[in-house]
Design an enzyme around this catalytic site. Sequence first.
Site, mmCIF file in Angstrom:
data_model
loop_
_atom_site.group_PDB
_atom_site.id
_atom_site.type_symbol
_atom_site.label_atom_id
_atom_site.label_comp_id
_atom_site.label_asym_id
_atom_site.label_seq_id
_atom_site.Cartn_x
_atom_site.Cartn_y
_atom_site.Cartn_z
ATOM 1 N N ASP A 176 0.849 -1.196 0.000
ATOM 2 C CA ASP A 176 0.000 0.000 0.000
ATOM 3 C C ASP A 176 0.885 1.246 0.000
ATOM 4 O O ASP A 176 1.897 1.305 0.694
ATOM 5 C CB ASP A 176 -0.913 -0.001 1.237
ATOM 6 C CG ASP A 176 -2.066 0.976 1.089
ATOM 7 O OD1 ASP A 176 -3.216 0.529 0.969
ATOM 8 O OD2 ASP A 176 -1.811 2.208 1.114
ATOM 9 N N ILE A 177 0.482 2.251 -0.750
ATOM 10 C CA ILE A 177 1.272 3.479 -0.871
ATOM 11 C C ILE A 177 1.272 4.282 0.431
ATOM 12 O O ILE A 177 2.187 5.083 0.669
ATOM 13 C CB ILE A 177 0.734 4.330 -2.055
ATOM 14 C CG1 ILE A 177 1.784 5.280 -2.580
ATOM 15 C CG2 ILE A 177 -0.543 5.069 -1.690
ATOM 16 C CD1 ILE A 177 1.423 5.912 -3.916
ATOM 17 N N ASN A 226 -12.999 -3.366 2.028
ATOM 18 C CA ASN A 226 -13.989 -2.299 2.098
ATOM 19 C C ASN A 226 -14.889 -2.384 0.876
ATOM 20 O O ASN A 226 -14.421 -2.620 -0.236
ATOM 21 C CB ASN A 226 -13.303 -0.923 2.144
ATOM 22 C CG ASN A 226 -12.564 -0.700 3.437
ATOM 23 O OD1 ASN A 226 -13.081 -0.997 4.516
ATOM 24 N ND2 ASN A 226 -11.341 -0.202 3.360
ATOM 25 N N GLU A 282 -12.108 3.445 -1.465
ATOM 26 C CA GLU A 282 -11.617 4.527 -2.327
ATOM 27 C C GLU A 282 -11.391 4.063 -3.758
ATOM 28 O O GLU A 282 -11.581 4.845 -4.692
ATOM 29 C CB GLU A 282 -10.261 5.046 -1.809
ATOM 30 C CG GLU A 282 -10.336 5.836 -0.521
ATOM 31 C CD GLU A 282 -8.946 6.121 0.034
ATOM 32 O OE1 GLU A 282 -7.939 5.902 -0.677
ATOM 33 O OE2 GLU A 282 -8.868 6.540 1.193
ATOM 34 N N VAL A 283 -10.917 2.854 -3.901
ATOM 35 C CA VAL A 283 -10.527 2.385 -5.235
ATOM 36 C C VAL A 283 -11.534 1.323 -5.696
ATOM 37 O O VAL A 283 -11.691 0.290 -5.044
ATOM 38 C CB VAL A 283 -9.097 1.798 -5.222
ATOM 39 C CG1 VAL A 283 -8.713 1.329 -6.623
ATOM 40 C CG2 VAL A 283 -8.097 2.827 -4.713
ATOM 41 N N HIS A 300 -10.313 -5.358 -3.760
ATOM 42 C CA HIS A 300 -9.009 -5.623 -3.145
ATOM 43 C C HIS A 300 -9.198 -5.976 -1.694
ATOM 44 O O HIS A 300 -10.168 -5.549 -1.061
ATOM 45 C CB HIS A 300 -8.087 -4.403 -3.262
ATOM 46 C CG HIS A 300 -8.677 -3.131 -2.729
ATOM 47 N ND1 HIS A 300 -9.579 -2.376 -3.458
ATOM 48 C CD2 HIS A 300 -8.513 -2.493 -1.544
ATOM 49 C CE1 HIS A 300 -9.936 -1.313 -2.752
ATOM 50 N NE2 HIS A 300 -9.314 -1.360 -1.575
ATOM 51 N N HIS A 333 -6.998 -5.828 2.017
ATOM 52 C CA HIS A 333 -5.827 -5.324 2.724
ATOM 53 C C HIS A 333 -5.338 -6.443 3.645
ATOM 54 O O HIS A 333 -6.154 -7.041 4.366
ATOM 55 C CB HIS A 333 -6.194 -4.143 3.622
ATOM 56 C CG HIS A 333 -6.801 -2.966 2.907
ATOM 57 N ND1 HIS A 333 -6.136 -1.772 2.740
ATOM 58 C CD2 HIS A 333 -8.013 -2.789 2.326
ATOM 59 C CE1 HIS A 333 -6.912 -0.909 2.087
ATOM 60 N NE2 HIS A 333 -8.067 -1.508 1.830
HETATM 61 P P1 5GP Z 1 -9.796 1.272 0.089
HETATM 62 O O1 5GP Z 1 -10.095 2.454 0.960
HETATM 63 O O2 5GP Z 1 -10.361 1.420 -1.298
HETATM 64 O O3 5GP Z 1 -10.176 -0.031 0.748
HETATM 65 O O4 5GP Z 1 -8.227 1.183 -0.027
HETATM 66 C C1 5GP Z 1 -7.504 1.749 -1.064
HETATM 67 C C2 5GP Z 1 -6.043 1.689 -0.666
HETATM 68 O O5 5GP Z 1 -5.284 1.904 -1.835
HETATM 69 C C3 5GP Z 1 -5.630 2.745 0.353
HETATM 70 O O6 5GP Z 1 -5.100 2.109 1.502
HETATM 71 C C4 5GP Z 1 -4.588 3.583 -0.395
HETATM 72 O O7 5GP Z 1 -3.522 3.989 0.415
HETATM 73 C C5 5GP Z 1 -4.138 2.632 -1.499
HETATM 74 N N1 5GP Z 1 -3.694 3.289 -2.719
HETATM 75 C C6 5GP Z 1 -4.339 4.309 -3.379
HETATM 76 N N2 5GP Z 1 -3.661 4.644 -4.484
HETATM 77 C C7 5GP Z 1 -2.578 3.811 -4.533
HETATM 78 C C8 5GP Z 1 -1.494 3.685 -5.458
HETATM 79 O O8 5GP Z 1 -1.379 4.387 -6.463
HETATM 80 N N3 5GP Z 1 -0.565 2.722 -5.170
HETATM 81 C C9 5GP Z 1 -0.664 1.900 -4.077
HETATM 82 N N4 5GP Z 1 0.305 0.990 -3.894
HETATM 83 N N5 5GP Z 1 -1.671 2.018 -3.197
HETATM 84 C C10 5GP Z 1 -2.612 2.954 -3.424
#
Ligand code: 5GP
Length: 126
Positions: free
Chosen positions: A39-40, A97, A105-106, A110, A112
């Site tokens: 994760d970034i 999520n 967010e994405v 996915h 975690h």
């Molecule tokens: P969500 O909130 O959708 O469950 O998690 C999305 C995750 O993707 C977040 O923890 C965020 O830090 C990670 N993320 C967003 N953009 C990028 C990216 O460009 N590269 C990587 N490695 N992680 C990302």
Amino acid sequence: MPVPGLPPYDDTNVFARILRGEIPSKRIYEDEWAVAFHDIAPQAPVHVLVIPRGKYCSFADFSASASAEEIVGFTRAVGRIARELGLEAAGYRVIANMGQHSGQEVPHYHVHILAGRPLGRMLVRV
Ligand code: 5GP
């Protein structure tokens, strides 16, 4: 096949771009079903994201639309990654999520994998 009531898959999302190699990522694993990378913005000493290769927006989409082979392949990959990272002895957390209230967010499904210290209670009471 889109699930009724859920948005269609958006091919421009950041994980689709990572899958296509358009955006760099720190990949630690890949197989026929899954790709994993750091994760970034890590929220624990170990914070790995595992994504299916297939185009699924969320857990709701994946669980309803993916084939049994994809679901098994992806799930086994998540377990294998955690094992290969040496996380089983101390333990780890797997989170997915889905949708607005979860803060997803994405819009590419996915999970975690979080580990590396005691992670506290699952939800902070607010
Ligand atoms: P969500 O909130 O959708 O469950 O998690 C999305 C995750 O993707 C977040 O923890 C965020 O830090 C990670 N993320 C967003 N953009 C990028 C990216 O460009 N590269 C990587 N490695 N992680 C990302």
